[in-house]
Every structure is written in C-alpha cells, then in structure tokens.
Motif scaffolding. Structure first.
Motif, PDB file in Angstrom:
ATOM      1  N   ALA A   7       0.492  -1.206   0.245  1.00  0.00           N
ATOM      2  CA  ALA A   7      -0.430   0.113   0.091  1.00  0.00           C
ATOM      3  C   ALA A   7       1.129   1.259   0.079  1.00  0.00           C
ATOM      4  N   LEU A   8       1.843   1.302  -1.306  1.00  0.00           N
ATOM      5  CA  LEU A   8       2.305   2.625  -1.171  1.00  0.00           C
ATOM      6  C   LEU A   8       1.235   3.494  -0.816  1.00  0.00           C
ATOM      7  N   GLY A   9       0.904   3.992  -1.133  1.00  0.00           N
ATOM      8  CA  GLY A   9      -0.536   5.229  -0.882  1.00  0.00           C
ATOM      9  C   GLY A   9      -0.349   5.462   0.414  1.00  0.00           C
ATOM     10  N   CYS A  10      -0.530   4.277   1.150  1.00  0.00           N
ATOM     11  CA  CYS A  10      -0.188   5.538   2.540  1.00  0.00           C
ATOM     12  C   CYS A  10       1.406   5.963   2.896  1.00  0.00           C
ATOM     13  N   SER A  11       2.573   5.598   1.997  1.00  0.00           N
ATOM     14  CA  SER A  11       4.023   6.632   2.720  1.00  0.00           C
ATOM     15  C   SER A  11       3.477   7.680   1.792  1.00  0.00           C
ATOM     16  N   TYR A  12       3.047   7.832   0.873  1.00  0.00           N
ATOM     17  CA  TYR A  12       3.369   8.742  -0.104  1.00  0.00           C
ATOM     18  C   TYR A  12       1.595   9.890   0.339  1.00  0.00           C
ATOM     19  N   VAL A  15       0.972  -3.321 -10.829  1.00  0.00           N
ATOM     20  CA  VAL A  15       0.186  -3.876  -9.358  1.00  0.00           C
ATOM     21  C   VAL A  15      -0.623  -5.322  -9.247  1.00  0.00           C
ATOM     22  N   ILE A  16       0.256  -5.335  -8.721  1.00  0.00           N
ATOM     23  CA  ILE A  16      -0.475  -6.648  -7.893  1.00  0.00           C
ATOM     24  C   ILE A  16      -1.164  -6.584  -6.733  1.00  0.00           C
ATOM     25  N   ALA A  17      -2.207  -6.805  -6.642  1.00  0.00           N
ATOM     26  CA  ALA A  17      -3.132  -6.385  -4.992  1.00  0.00           C
ATOM     27  C   ALA A  17      -4.231  -7.193  -4.830  1.00  0.00           C
ATOM     28  N   THR A  18      -4.798  -6.739  -3.619  1.00  0.00           N
ATOM     29  CA  THR A  18      -5.913  -7.557  -3.250  1.00  0.00           C
ATOM     30  C   THR A  18      -7.042  -6.784  -3.641  1.00  0.00           C
ATOM     31  N   ASN A  19      -7.334  -5.045  -2.614  1.00  0.00           N
ATOM     32  CA  ASN A  19      -8.133  -4.185  -2.496  1.00  0.00           C
ATOM     33  C   ASN A  19      -7.815  -2.921  -4.195  1.00  0.00           C
ATOM     34  N   SER A  20      -8.674  -2.221  -4.113  1.00  0.00           N
ATOM     35  CA  SER A  20      -8.641  -1.084  -5.062  1.00  0.00           C
ATOM     36  C   SER A  20      -7.867  -0.190  -4.336  1.00  0.00           C
ATOM     37  N   ASP A  21      -7.293   0.863  -4.405  1.00  0.00           N
ATOM     38  CA  ASP A  21      -6.878   1.836  -4.012  1.00  0.00           C
ATOM     39  C   ASP A  21      -6.286   2.765  -4.777  1.00  0.00           C
ATOM     40  N   SER A  22      -5.628   4.203  -4.074  1.00  0.00           N
ATOM     41  CA  SER A  22      -5.481   4.943  -5.286  1.00  0.00           C
ATOM     42  C   SER A  22      -3.798   4.382  -6.078  1.00  0.00           C
ATOM     43  N   LEU A  23      -3.415   3.771  -5.830  1.00  0.00           N
ATOM     44  CA  LEU A  23      -2.238   2.841  -6.669  1.00  0.00           C
ATOM     45  C   LEU A  23      -2.394   2.160  -7.085  1.00  0.00           C
ATOM     46  N   SER A  24      -3.662   1.769  -7.218  1.00  0.00           N
ATOM     47  CA  SER A  24      -3.931   0.261  -8.384  1.00  0.00           C
ATOM     48  C   SER A  24      -5.041   1.104  -9.345  1.00  0.00           C
ATOM     49  N   GLU A  25      -5.470   2.350  -9.380  1.00  0.00           N
ATOM     50  CA  GLU A  25      -6.194   2.983 -10.096  1.00  0.00           C
ATOM     51  C   GLU A  25      -5.242   3.790 -10.758  1.00  0.00           C
ATOM     52  N   GLN A  26      -3.847   4.537 -10.879  1.00  0.00           N
ATOM     53  CA  GLN A  26      -3.496   5.186 -12.041  1.00  0.00           C
ATOM     54  C   GLN A  26      -2.563   3.524 -12.772  1.00  0.00           C
ATOM     55  N   ALA A  27      -2.577   2.135 -12.306  1.00  0.00           N
ATOM     56  CA  ALA A  27      -1.453   1.602 -12.335  1.00  0.00           C
ATOM     57  C   ALA A  27      -1.958   1.328 -13.778  1.00  0.00           C
ATOM     58  N   THR A  28      -0.856   1.194 -14.607  1.00  0.00           N
ATOM     59  CA  THR A  28      -1.194   0.566 -15.599  1.00  0.00           C
ATOM     60  C   THR A  28      -1.672  -1.129 -16.539  1.00  0.00           C
ATOM     61  N   ILE A  29      -0.638  -2.141 -15.630  1.00  0.00           N
ATOM     62  CA  ILE A  29      -1.164  -3.182 -15.294  1.00  0.00           C
ATOM     63  C   ILE A  29      -1.532  -3.389 -13.540  1.00  0.00           C
ATOM     64  N   ALA A  30      -2.491  -4.096 -13.588  1.00  0.00           N
ATOM     65  CA  ALA A  30      -3.050  -4.196 -11.924  1.00  0.00           C
ATOM     66  C   ALA A  30      -3.675  -5.730 -12.623  1.00  0.00           C
ATOM     67  N   ILE A  31      -3.401  -6.640 -11.504  1.00  0.00           N
ATOM     68  CA  ILE A  31      -3.887  -8.272 -11.345  1.00  0.00           C
ATOM     69  C   ILE A  31      -4.191  -8.054 -10.142  1.00  0.00           C
TER      70      ILE A  31
END
Length: 512
Positions: free
Chosen positions: A395-400, A416-432
């Motif tokens: 959750a890099l969005g928690c650090s910046y 991003v390879i993620a469990t939950n949708s957040d600000s980081l996953s929303e702007q990712a080019t690739i999301a899994i």
C-alpha cells in the motif's frame, strides 16, 4: 512440568494438573462442569452457582468448582441427584425473567444458557406471575448494545473492564431481580477492546452493532486464522458463509486463544479488518491501461519485466514469508531490485502496552529475516533510476500523499498485484488481482519474533491466485509453498531446522 494429581470424578479416576480449579482441571480430560460467570482470563467470581459440585467426605460437602483447586484423592460428584437438582434450580432461577427470544437472538447457537437448559434442565416454567421487565437495546458505546432482559448478571463484562482494560465503565447496580449491568451516567464504554465483552457474554445480552441480526451463527463456518491488522499477529476465528447463489462472505472475526500471543482477546480495530476481506477488492485485471482477462494482464507484466532495464519489486510487509521469499527469488532471477519500503504502515504512538502495535504490518520481521531493505532511502534511490515498479500488494499510497507519489513514480511504468483497489491500483498501467490472507495458506513472524502458520479459511467461487502462484506465472521458478520452504531452509539459517507443517498452533519462537 506441572505437578499432576489423581482424583475421582463420578467414581472415575482421572489425572489432572494440581492447583488448577476443578473447572479447568477436569475440562482438560474432557469432563464438563457447567458454569456461567467463570472465565479463565477473568478468574473465579462464584456468583452464578452453576458450578457447584459435591465433594464426597468433604467439609463442606458442596463447593463452587471455579474456586476449588484440584487435590490428590479428591472425590468429585457431578451426577448425584442433589447436584443435578442444584443445576436445575439455578437454571430455573436464571430463566425466570429471561425472554424466550432465541429465534431472533444473535447468540442462539453458541449460547451457554441455551445449551445448559437443554442439557441440565429442560423443564416447563412454573412461574405464574409476570416477568420483570428490563431494558432493551441499550447503547453502551463502542458498538456494544446491551439487552438487560437477557442478562444473567454473571459479571464477566464488568470484570473485563476492571481487570483487563482497567477502564471500569461497567458496573452492576441494584440487587435481587432489580440488578442490572449498566454504564455509569454519561460514561459509555470508551476503550479499544470493548467488543470483547460480546465474546465474553455467555448469553445474548451483549451484542455488536456490526454483527447484530446480520447472520445466524449456526450458518457460519468457523475457520482458524491470524489477524493481519498489526504486527502482533493475534489468533482469530474467521466466521464466514456462502448464501445460495452468492459468493463467500466473512461476517466477523473473533478472538482465538493463544497464550503465547494474544491470550483470549483481540482489539476492536483488528476485529473490524474483516471488512477489507470483503469490500473494495480489486476484481478486474488491467493491461496497458485497459480492462483485460487475467492471462492477458499476466502476459503484459511478464513482457514489461523482461523489457525493463531497471525494475523495482516492492513487496508488502504484510505478505506471508513464502510470498516475500518468492518475490525476492524472482527478483534475483529477473535482475530486479527487491525492496520492502512501507513507512506508511507505521502509526507512531498508536500502540499500547497490551496488544495494539504501532506497526500495522503483519510480517515486517519477515522482511528483516530475508534481508529485504525496507528503508525510504533505498527505495527512493532505486526509483530514481527505475523504468518499472511492480508493487506486490504494498500500500504505497499510505507512505506518500498524491503529489509525493507522483514525484517518486515519475515516468516509471507502474504495475500492481493487489488484493484491494486503492489510489495506487487505480493509476497502474497493469493490475492483477490477488488473494488476501484469508484466502491462502502461509506463515508470518510477529513483533515478538514468533513464527505462526495459518491455513486458507475462505474459498471464493472464482478463487484469486496468491502471490506465489502469480510470481510463478510471471516466470519465477518456485511453484508453491512447499518449494518455497525447501529453498527457504537452505537460504535462511534461522529456518534450517523448521518444518512448516510442524509449527505448533501457538507459534514457534525463533532464535537468531
């Protein structure tokens, strides 16, 4: 090793631990003594009298089992007629004013009063006078609702706020059938462990506003798990259910006894993290900025990694030990830099001296054990040269903040390879999408350096893959947790003698 003594229960010789009260001593050998007010974490109160037992040739002949230590040669009577009569009389007293609302009570299915009525009483009421009316749906604060009419005045909740949280918001006011558990005027529950009184209540008098009327407990599957809300790693039950034509849903977390980690309780904040297992999940894969099928997203990321000149793999401090090692091994294979930067997971000053920790990451100790650098300096230095960042559920969005995140990413491609949708996953080019911790098996190391293993608790209709499986599809050599552990034992001296399937339920204290 504890001293053992031999005593007799209903004429049967049993060997039990000396000094333990009779309830705990004989329960260890599978013999139940009914009780309402006693709880191992709160000590003996002796007010319900449900646990009265006979002591043959004893003085006095009747004793409360919760206050009587096991002794050599003691002859305990549980099935004598006068003991059964006591149990029936106590049950009748408890049920005189108790409402018959079991069909709508949240506690139905795990209610001690209900179970004891069926086992020890089972008689028709003899009362011919109206029941005493008591308060209902009283808001005690912190998400706790109290129904006084169901209360058996066992005092567990009162003792919890006095002995465990030491906040003392609850008390028993008045006497006889006017006795009520209540808050002090204008002083509702105000502590971070308040919802434990719901678990402690042996009946349905204390309920949670979050769970109240949401699901019947006998429909719930109850699996063992470990809370990932902070670095303490409290042991929990994960209660879930799949309704017809729907997917599996988690309805609550409850504390699970582990004397080495959390004892009998968990904090309210950790208890509520079950919502993240259900809500705001990343469902739809993306490739090249557009929705795609999962295989296309994986292929797109595999190509991006192979073409990157400076790739950074950012692993989560809450990922399992197996996932962290699989990512690290793949990074070495792909020539990428693996880091664990996650300052945003730490909330300085939020912890206490009981269970709650400042660090909200479940497995930061795993990063340290594997030698994965988690410093800001290393991350920002690597990102200054990177052309690809792959976040493995960090959750890099928690650090910046948003501006800081944009600055550190620059023109770098983000995956991003993620469990939950957040600000980081929303702007990712690739999301899994990937599995969350209730959906895979693994191990973590808590803040006290205790290694704990957990198993998959929930299986979705379309189960997401966990990070180990996704890394393997991206080209990693390790296919599953078994292969990861074989490599771990060779690479990490601390784990050389550890067999994952033999990690005890209470955890294994690691020594460096």
């Amino acid at each position: 090793m504890a001293e053992m003594v031999k005593l007799f229960v209903n004429g049967q010789e049993v060997e039990v631990e000396s000094g333990k009260n009779l309830i705990d001593a004989v329960s260890a050998v599978g013999i139940e003594i009914p009780h309402l007010c006693y709880h191992p974490a709160l000590g003996a109160d002796g007010n319900c009298r449900m646990c009265l037992v006979g002591i043959e040739d004893g003085r006095p002949p009747l004793v409360p089992a919760c206050k009587t230590p096991a002794a050599e040669g003691m002859k305990v009577q549980l099935d004598a007629e006068h003991i059964k009569k006591i149990q029936r009389d106590v049950m009748e007293l408890e049920l005189i004013n108790h409402p018959t609302d079991c069909p709508i009570c949240d506690q139905a299915g795990e209610c001690s009063l209900q179970d004891y009525y069926m086992k020890y009483d089972g008689q028709e009421s003899r009362m011919t006078v109206p029941q005493v009316k008591k308060g209902k749906k009283l808001d005690f604060g912190c998400g706790v609702v109290h129904d006084q009419e169901r209360c058996v005045v066992c005092g567990r909740c009162v003792r919890f706020t006095r002995e465990i949280t030491k906040t003392g918001e609850l008390g028993i006011v008045n006497r006889t059938d006017a006795a009520r558990v209540n808050i002090f005027p204008g002083q509702p529950l105000n502590n971070r462990y308040a919802l434990n009184v719901v678990d402690l209540c042996p009946v349905g008098a204390m309920t949670s506003t979050d769970f109240r009327f949401k699901q019947r407990v006998w429909f719930l599957s109850k699996e063992k798990g470990i809370c990932h809300g902070c670095s303490k790693g409290c042991n929990i039950f994960i209660d879930h259910n799949r309704e017809k034509y729907k997917d599996e849903v988690i309805y609550r977390f409850r504390p699970r006894l582990n004397e080495e980690v959390n004892g009998y309780f968990i904090c309210d904040e950790g208890r509520m993290t079950y919502k993240w297992e259900n809500d705001q999940r990343l469902i739809t894969p993306r490739a090249n900025g557009s929705e795609a099928i999962k295989s296309a997203a994986v292929d797109s990321l595999r190509n991006a990694i192979s073409q990157a000149s400076k790739a950074v793999f950012l692993v989560s401090p809450s990922s399992s030990l197996e996932q962290q090692f699989a990512v690290k091994a793949f990074a070495e294979q792909a020539g990428a830099t693996v880091l664990g930067f996650s300052d945003g997971y730490i909330k300085a000053g939020d912890g206490d001296d009981y269970l709650i920790q400042d660090d909200k990451a479940a497995n930061r100790a795993g990063l340290a054990l594997l030698g994965i650098d988690a410093t800001r300096e290393a991350f920002e230095a690597a990102m200054a040269e990177a052309d690809l960042l792959v976040s493995f559920d960090n959750a890099l969005g928690c650090s910046y903040d948003q501006d800081g995140l944009a600055k550190v990413l620059g023109s770098c491609t983000l995956a991003v390879i993620a469990t939950n949708s957040d600000s980081l996953s929303e702007q990712a080019t690739i999301a899994i999408p990937t599995a969350s911790y209730s959906e895979y098996s693994g191990s973590i190391i808590n803040c006290d350096n205790i290694l704990q293993a957990f198993a998959r608790a929930v299986v979705k209709n379309d189960p997401p893959e966990d990070i180990v499986e996704i890394v393997n599809r991206l080209g990693g050599e390790l296919e599953n947790n078994q292969q990861v552990w074989a490599a771990l034992k060779k690479a990490v001296p601390t784990l050389a003698e550890v067999e994952p399937e033999q990690i005890p339920e209470q955890g294994l204290a690691l020594t460096s």
